[in-house]
Design a protein around this motif. Structure first.
Motif, PDB file in Angstrom:
ATOM      1  N   GLU A   1       0.826  -1.210   0.000  1.00 51.52           N
ATOM      2  CA  GLU A   1       0.000   0.000   0.000  1.00 51.52           C
ATOM      3  C   GLU A   1       0.865   1.268   0.000  1.00 51.52           C
ATOM      4  O   GLU A   1       0.587   2.217  -0.740  1.00 51.52           O
ATOM      5  CB  GLU A   1      -0.945   0.008   1.200  1.00 51.52           C
ATOM      6  N   ALA A   2       1.907   1.260   0.813  1.00 53.47           N
ATOM      7  CA  ALA A   2       2.810   2.414   0.861  1.00 53.47           C
ATOM      8  C   ALA A   2       3.504   2.610  -0.485  1.00 53.47           C
ATOM      9  O   ALA A   2       3.662   3.739  -0.956  1.00 53.47           O
ATOM     10  CB  ALA A   2       3.841   2.234   1.975  1.00 53.47           C
TER      11      ALA A   2
ATOM     12  N   VAL B   1       2.360   1.673  -3.486  1.00 55.68           N
ATOM     13  CA  VAL B   1       1.364   2.161  -4.454  1.00 55.68           C
ATOM     14  C   VAL B   1       1.164   3.670  -4.279  1.00 55.68           C
ATOM     15  O   VAL B   1       1.156   4.423  -5.255  1.00 55.68           O
ATOM     16  CB  VAL B   1       0.032   1.392  -4.298  1.00 55.68           C
ATOM     17  N   ASP B   2       1.029   4.121  -3.033  1.00 57.43           N
ATOM     18  CA  ASP B   2       0.860   5.551  -2.763  1.00 57.43           C
ATOM     19  C   ASP B   2       2.095   6.345  -3.189  1.00 57.43           C
ATOM     20  O   ASP B   2       1.985   7.420  -3.774  1.00 57.43           O
ATOM     21  CB  ASP B   2       0.579   5.797  -1.278  1.00 57.43           C
ATOM     22  N   PHE B   3       3.275   5.804  -2.891  1.00 55.46           N
ATOM     23  CA  PHE B   3       4.529   6.471  -3.247  1.00 55.46           C
ATOM     24  C   PHE B   3       4.657   6.611  -4.762  1.00 55.46           C
ATOM     25  O   PHE B   3       5.034   7.672  -5.272  1.00 55.46           O
ATOM     26  CB  PHE B   3       5.715   5.687  -2.675  1.00 55.46           C
TER      27      PHE B   3
ATOM     28  N   ALA C   1       2.232   6.648  -6.994  1.00 55.90           N
ATOM     29  CA  ALA C   1       1.243   7.623  -7.462  1.00 55.90           C
ATOM     30  C   ALA C   1       1.750   9.047  -7.256  1.00 55.90           C
ATOM     31  O   ALA C   1       1.630   9.899  -8.137  1.00 55.90           O
ATOM     32  CB  ALA C   1      -0.092   7.413  -6.743  1.00 55.90           C
ATOM     33  N   GLU C   2       2.324   9.297  -6.102  1.00 57.67           N
ATOM     34  CA  GLU C   2       2.887  10.621  -5.797  1.00 57.67           C
ATOM     35  C   GLU C   2       4.055  10.949  -6.728  1.00 57.67           C
ATOM     36  O   GLU C   2       4.155  12.050  -7.265  1.00 57.67           O
ATOM     37  CB  GLU C   2       3.341  10.662  -4.331  1.00 57.67           C
TER      38      GLU C   2
END
Length: 177
Positions: A105-106, A108-110, A112-113
């Motif tokens: 999850e981290a 995927v978020d990273f 995207a950012e």
């Protein structure tokens, strides 16, 4: 006030055959030279020279612990630059101490950012799994599969020892993805 006659005569003697120009623009007739990819040729010749004469770079030795992936559209010269740490790392994430699901999850978020910020190269620190017990490194084993499923990931490889070695990867992202 007019110049004295001596000056006029001297001027005529010195510049007697001079004709006044009709315009002040110069017409160039020579064609522009064809552009040459100077640095590409230099880079390719250096790679050839290194492959024939160069000593092995320790970061390019495959010991089995390294992670590595390259899509076909990524030139081998760019992949070598990535392995040598020659891309500027714009950001990084450290996944130490996270469970596999938290790490995914981290990550995927990273990503995207990073993509929203149009970053080209980032570092992901996944650790070596030294405290993972007999099952070995959990995140390190899974991160390759996670990244290969993402179209915006062009390539990745284990980092140089100074940047985390086999406990981190350089990640090359698709520009404008």
């Amino acid at each position: 006030m007019h110049p004295p006659d001596d000056d006029k005569n001297l001027f005529r003697r010195m510049f007697g055959d001079v004709k006044r120009l009709r315009h002040d623009k110069v017409q160039h007739t020579a064609e522009k030279p064809t552009p040459a990819a100077r640095f590409q040729r230099l880079d390719e010749s250096q790679v050839l020279h290194e492959s024939i004469n160069g000593a092995l770079d320790p970061s390019e030795l495959d010991t089995g612990d390294e992670l590595s992936f390259r899509r076909p559209q990524v030139r081998m010269t760019d992949f070598r630059r990535l392995r040598r740490g020659q891309f500027s790392v714009a950001d990084e994430i450290d996944l130490h101490g996270l469970s596999a699901e938290q790490a995914r999850e981290a990550l995927v978020d990273f990503l995207a950012e990073a993509l929203s910020r149009r970053l080209r190269c980032v570092r992901v620190i996944h650790g070596k799994g030294l405290r993972s017990g007999p099952s070995g490194p959990v995140i390190k084993r899974r991160i390759g599969r996670w990244l290969q499923r993402r179209d915006e990931v062009l390539a990745y490889c284990s980092a140089r020892p100074v940047d985390g070695g086999t406990g981190a990867i350089y990640l090359l992202l698709k520009p404008g993805a």
